[in-house]
Motif scaffolding. Structure first.
Motif, PDB file in Angstrom:
ATOM      1  N   LEU A 122      29.964  30.453  24.857  1.00 36.17           N
ATOM      2  CA  LEU A 122      29.153  31.655  25.008  1.00 36.17           C
ATOM      3  C   LEU A 122      29.335  32.275  26.390  1.00 36.17           C
ATOM      4  N   GLU A 123      29.385  31.440  27.427  1.00 40.44           N
ATOM      5  CA  GLU A 123      29.605  31.961  28.775  1.00 40.44           C
ATOM      6  C   GLU A 123      30.975  32.620  28.875  1.00 40.44           C
ATOM      7  N   ASP A 124      31.957  31.982  28.258  1.00 39.32           N
ATOM      8  CA  ASP A 124      33.310  32.543  28.280  1.00 39.32           C
ATOM      9  C   ASP A 124      33.347  33.901  27.586  1.00 39.32           C
ATOM     10  N   LEU A 125      32.730  33.993  26.408  1.00 40.78           N
ATOM     11  CA  LEU A 125      32.744  35.255  25.669  1.00 40.78           C
ATOM     12  C   LEU A 125      31.985  36.349  26.408  1.00 40.78           C
ATOM     13  N   SER A 126      30.908  35.972  27.101  1.00 42.78           N
ATOM     14  CA  SER A 126      30.118  36.971  27.822  1.00 42.78           C
ATOM     15  C   SER A 126      30.896  37.569  28.984  1.00 42.78           C
ATOM     16  N   ARG A 127      31.956  36.879  29.443  1.00 41.66           N
ATOM     17  CA  ARG A 127      32.773  37.358  30.550  1.00 41.66           C
ATOM     18  C   ARG A 127      33.928  38.242  30.096  1.00 41.66           C
ATOM     19  N   ARG A 128      34.093  38.408  28.806  1.00 46.22           N
ATOM     20  CA  ARG A 128      35.245  39.161  28.321  1.00 46.22           C
ATOM     21  C   ARG A 128      35.003  40.663  28.405  1.00 46.22           C
ATOM     22  N   ASP A 129      36.105  41.428  28.294  1.00 46.01           N
ATOM     23  CA  ASP A 129      36.020  42.856  28.603  1.00 46.01           C
ATOM     24  C   ASP A 129      35.188  43.658  27.608  1.00 46.01           C
ATOM     25  N   ARG A 160      32.706  48.837  23.321  1.00 50.13           N
ATOM     26  CA  ARG A 160      31.538  48.553  24.148  1.00 50.13           C
ATOM     27  C   ARG A 160      31.803  47.296  24.966  1.00 50.13           C
ATOM     28  N   THR A 161      31.011  47.073  25.990  1.00 51.23           N
ATOM     29  CA  THR A 161      31.123  45.869  26.812  1.00 51.23           C
ATOM     30  C   THR A 161      30.046  44.864  26.400  1.00 51.23           C
ATOM     31  N   PRO A 162      30.322  43.541  26.498  1.00 53.35           N
ATOM     32  CA  PRO A 162      29.322  42.534  26.126  1.00 53.35           C
ATOM     33  C   PRO A 162      28.064  42.611  26.991  1.00 53.35           C
ATOM     34  N   SER A 163      28.254  42.750  28.298  1.00 50.41           N
ATOM     35  CA  SER A 163      27.131  42.942  29.208  1.00 50.41           C
ATOM     36  C   SER A 163      27.063  44.429  29.549  1.00 50.41           C
ATOM     37  N   THR A 164      26.333  44.801  30.583  1.00 49.25           N
ATOM     38  CA  THR A 164      26.318  46.213  30.960  1.00 49.25           C
ATOM     39  C   THR A 164      27.701  46.618  31.444  1.00 49.25           C
ATOM     40  N   PRO A 165      28.098  47.868  31.228  1.00 50.20           N
ATOM     41  CA  PRO A 165      29.415  48.297  31.717  1.00 50.20           C
ATOM     42  C   PRO A 165      29.553  48.082  33.225  1.00 50.20           C
ATOM     43  N   GLN A 166      28.486  48.290  33.970  1.00 47.97           N
ATOM     44  CA  GLN A 166      28.546  48.121  35.418  1.00 47.97           C
ATOM     45  C   GLN A 166      28.880  46.674  35.787  1.00 47.97           C
ATOM     46  N   ALA A 167      28.248  45.728  35.088  1.00 46.73           N
ATOM     47  CA  ALA A 167      28.527  44.323  35.374  1.00 46.73           C
ATOM     48  C   ALA A 167      29.949  43.958  34.963  1.00 46.73           C
ATOM     49  N   SER A 168      30.375  44.458  33.798  1.00 50.09           N
ATOM     50  CA  SER A 168      31.713  44.145  33.306  1.00 50.09           C
ATOM     51  C   SER A 168      32.787  44.705  34.239  1.00 50.09           C
ATOM     52  N   PHE A 169      32.635  45.959  34.634  1.00 51.77           N
ATOM     53  CA  PHE A 169      33.636  46.572  35.508  1.00 51.77           C
ATOM     54  C   PHE A 169      33.550  46.026  36.926  1.00 51.77           C
ATOM     55  N   GLY A 170      32.378  45.572  37.309  1.00 58.19           N
ATOM     56  CA  GLY A 170      32.254  44.921  38.612  1.00 58.19           C
ATOM     57  C   GLY A 170      33.012  43.612  38.645  1.00 58.19           C
ATOM     58  N   ASP A 171      33.030  42.886  37.508  1.00 59.66           N
ATOM     59  CA  ASP A 171      33.807  41.653  37.416  1.00 59.66           C
ATOM     60  C   ASP A 171      35.302  41.935  37.542  1.00 59.66           C
ATOM     61  N   ASP A 172      35.757  42.986  36.877  1.00 59.10           N
ATOM     62  CA  ASP A 172      37.185  43.339  36.913  1.00 59.10           C
ATOM     63  C   ASP A 172      37.327  44.845  36.703  1.00 59.10           C
ATOM     64  N   PRO A 173      37.534  45.614  37.762  1.00 56.00           N
ATOM     65  CA  PRO A 173      37.640  47.075  37.642  1.00 56.00           C
ATOM     66  C   PRO A 173      38.784  47.537  36.752  1.00 56.00           C
ATOM     67  N   LEU A 174      39.790  46.676  36.549  1.00 49.98           N
ATOM     68  CA  LEU A 174      40.904  47.083  35.685  1.00 49.98           C
ATOM     69  C   LEU A 174      40.434  47.333  34.259  1.00 49.98           C
TER      70      LEU A 174
END
Length: 476
Positions: A122-129, A160-174
């Motif tokens: 679950l943690e792994d999936l939550s980190r995906r784009d 869509r992003t799994p978490s908020t778009p801001q959090a997802s793009f903050g993890d990896d802006p690419l």
């Protein structure tokens, strides 16, 4: 609900094709007390009914444990991604990557991801784009995991992003660029909150290396619908961070100095070029040349006294800008050279008129294009976007005539191998000179003569060489 069931049935059918290998691998991991899940793009593509031979798995096993479990079983093993937690293997024609559960993030300063291992699926999936890439299927028991509604988004054709778009793009802006790439590849709509975050966080793309941006953009341009991706890049300001020349094509048009919308024209040219690709599709060089062919126009725009707008020598300026931009994005020199060559040559045909070119001019056109000739044909035809049907038909007829002339002359003279009628050895023997600059100058003179007059017989070529050498003072 039937759409989702159809998607799941697609996944089952696709998984059955690869399950002998996947399930056997899963049993090896299970016997050692580890989980193994087909994950990400592999699950997405299985749901779409187009799972390929490249499979992605994730596991709680660490890379060294994975190596132990696949050694002696895999046909081949590679460790190039080990520092990122990935071990690659090949088995029965399938290319498989197995990655340890991860928690991947940026520290806001460096340009590369900071990789740390996670502890759960679950943690792994939550980190995906994106949600459509955050699904998993366990092996060998085939338990489906979809914590963020990826199947529903797949059915709705939504990114869509799994978490908020801001959090997802903050993890990896690419990931912002990747959203545009998936829009181009899959024809999906990007969720409005995701688009808003792309617009607000576009400057964060500056933290990403040129190589990663280049690779993502190349995939976008080679997608099934690159126009959707390009529009998204321009509209969100992402293009301004790495390819500002495209946004710059939106030239101001006023009521007194009318000219066609260069930006919209460019997108149409890209679409036209795609339709002409043929068996080479997708042809990145052709598509990139179509995209960049008019980037010299903003710098060369001029309004005459009669109100007409001109862009003199924009192909020269555009070729220079294209070379600079592709160098900045770290494209290989040979790829850059091909794209730049097409941009530089894309206007040459418009001097052809109604066939006024001499055979010499046709030879030069073919020689200057060299191996790019077939692509130049496609780019030139793609550049005709006028709504005036009569004008479009005339231009097409003119280019048909040029291609016919090229074919005729090529059949007579082997245009693909235009060379002087005397080689270097013959030049040195006739002039009595050793290897050096004089031989090169003589060779170039004879090639120019060959382009102007066509093939010369041996006596004519020797007489011309001696005449040139006397004029240049190389012989008395």
């Amino acid at each position: 609900m039937s759409v989702l069931n159809d998607a799941q049935q697609n996944a089952v059918a696709e998984l059955l094709r690869v399950s002998p290998v996947a399930d056997e691998l899963g049993r090896r991991f299970g016997a050692a007390g580890h989980e193994l899940h087909l994950v990400g793009g592999s699950v997405r593509d299985a749901l779409l009914g187009r799972l390929g031979d490249d499979l992605d798995f994730c596991t709680d096993a660490r890379p060294e444990q994975t190596l132990t479990l696949v050694s002696g079983w895999a046909d081949a093993i590679w460790e190039t991604g080990r520092e990122f937690g990935t071990i690659g293997i090949q088995k029965n024609g399938l290319r498989i990557e197995i990655t340890t559960f991860r928690a991947e993030a940026y520290d806001g300063v460096t340009r590369n991801p900071v990789v740390s291992y996670g502890d759960s699926l679950l943690e792994d999936l939550s980190r995906r784009d994106f949600t459509i890439n955050a699904m998993a299927v366990s092996v060998p028991d085939h338990e489906f995991t979809d914590p963020f509604g990826g199947v529903a988004d797949l059915a709705a054709r939504l990114i869509r992003t799994p978490s908020t778009p801001q959090a997802s793009f903050g993890d990896d802006p690419l990931r912002m660029l990747r959203a545009a790439r998936f829009a181009a590849k899959l024809g999906f709509t990007v969720d409005e909150p995701v688009v808003a975050a792309m617009r607000d966080m576009a400057q964060d793309l500056d933290r990403i290396t040129a190589e990663r941006i280049r690779d993502e953009f190349t995939k976008l341009l080679c997608g099934a619908d690159p126009i959707a991706g390009l529009r998204l890049l321009v509209d969100t300001g992402l293009a301004d961070r790495f390819l500002p020349e495209i946004s710059g094509l939106k030239l101001e048009i006023d009521e007194h100095a009318q000219h066609k919308d260069v930006y919209e024209h460019t997108l149409i040219v890209v679409m036209n070029a795609m339709r002409l690709e043929g068996d080479e599709a997708p042809d990145f060089v052709l598509r990139m040349a179509a995209l960049m062919h008019d980037v010299g126009k903003p710098a060369t725009k001029a309004v005459g006294r009669d109100g007409r707008v001109s862009f003199h020598h924009h192909e020269v300026v555009g070729a220079r800008l294209t070379k600079q931009r592709m160098k900045a994005l770290k494209y290989p020199k040979d790829v850059t050279s091909e794209v730049v060559g097409l941009v530089a040559l894309h206007l040459r045909f418009y001097g052809y008129g109604r066939g006024e070119w001499t055979d010499s001019a046709v030879r030069r056109y073919v020689t200057d294009a060299g191996p790019l000739l077939s692509r130049l044909h496609k780019l030139t035809r793609s550049d005709v976007t006028t709504r005036n049907r009569r004008k479009a038909a005339q231009l097409a007829a003119d280019y048909d005539a040029l291609e016919d002339r090229i074919a005729r002359i090529a059949a007579e003279e082997d245009l693909a191998k235009v060379r002087p009628d005397l080689d270097g050895n013959a030049i040195m023997e006739l002039l009595g000179v050793p290897p050096g600059p004089i031989v090169g100058q003589a060779w170039r003179h004879l090639k120019e003569l060959r382009l102007d007059r066509g093939p010369l017989d041996r006596d004519e070529a020797e007489a011309e060489l001696l005449r040139w050498a006397r004029e240049q003072g190389h012989i008395s």
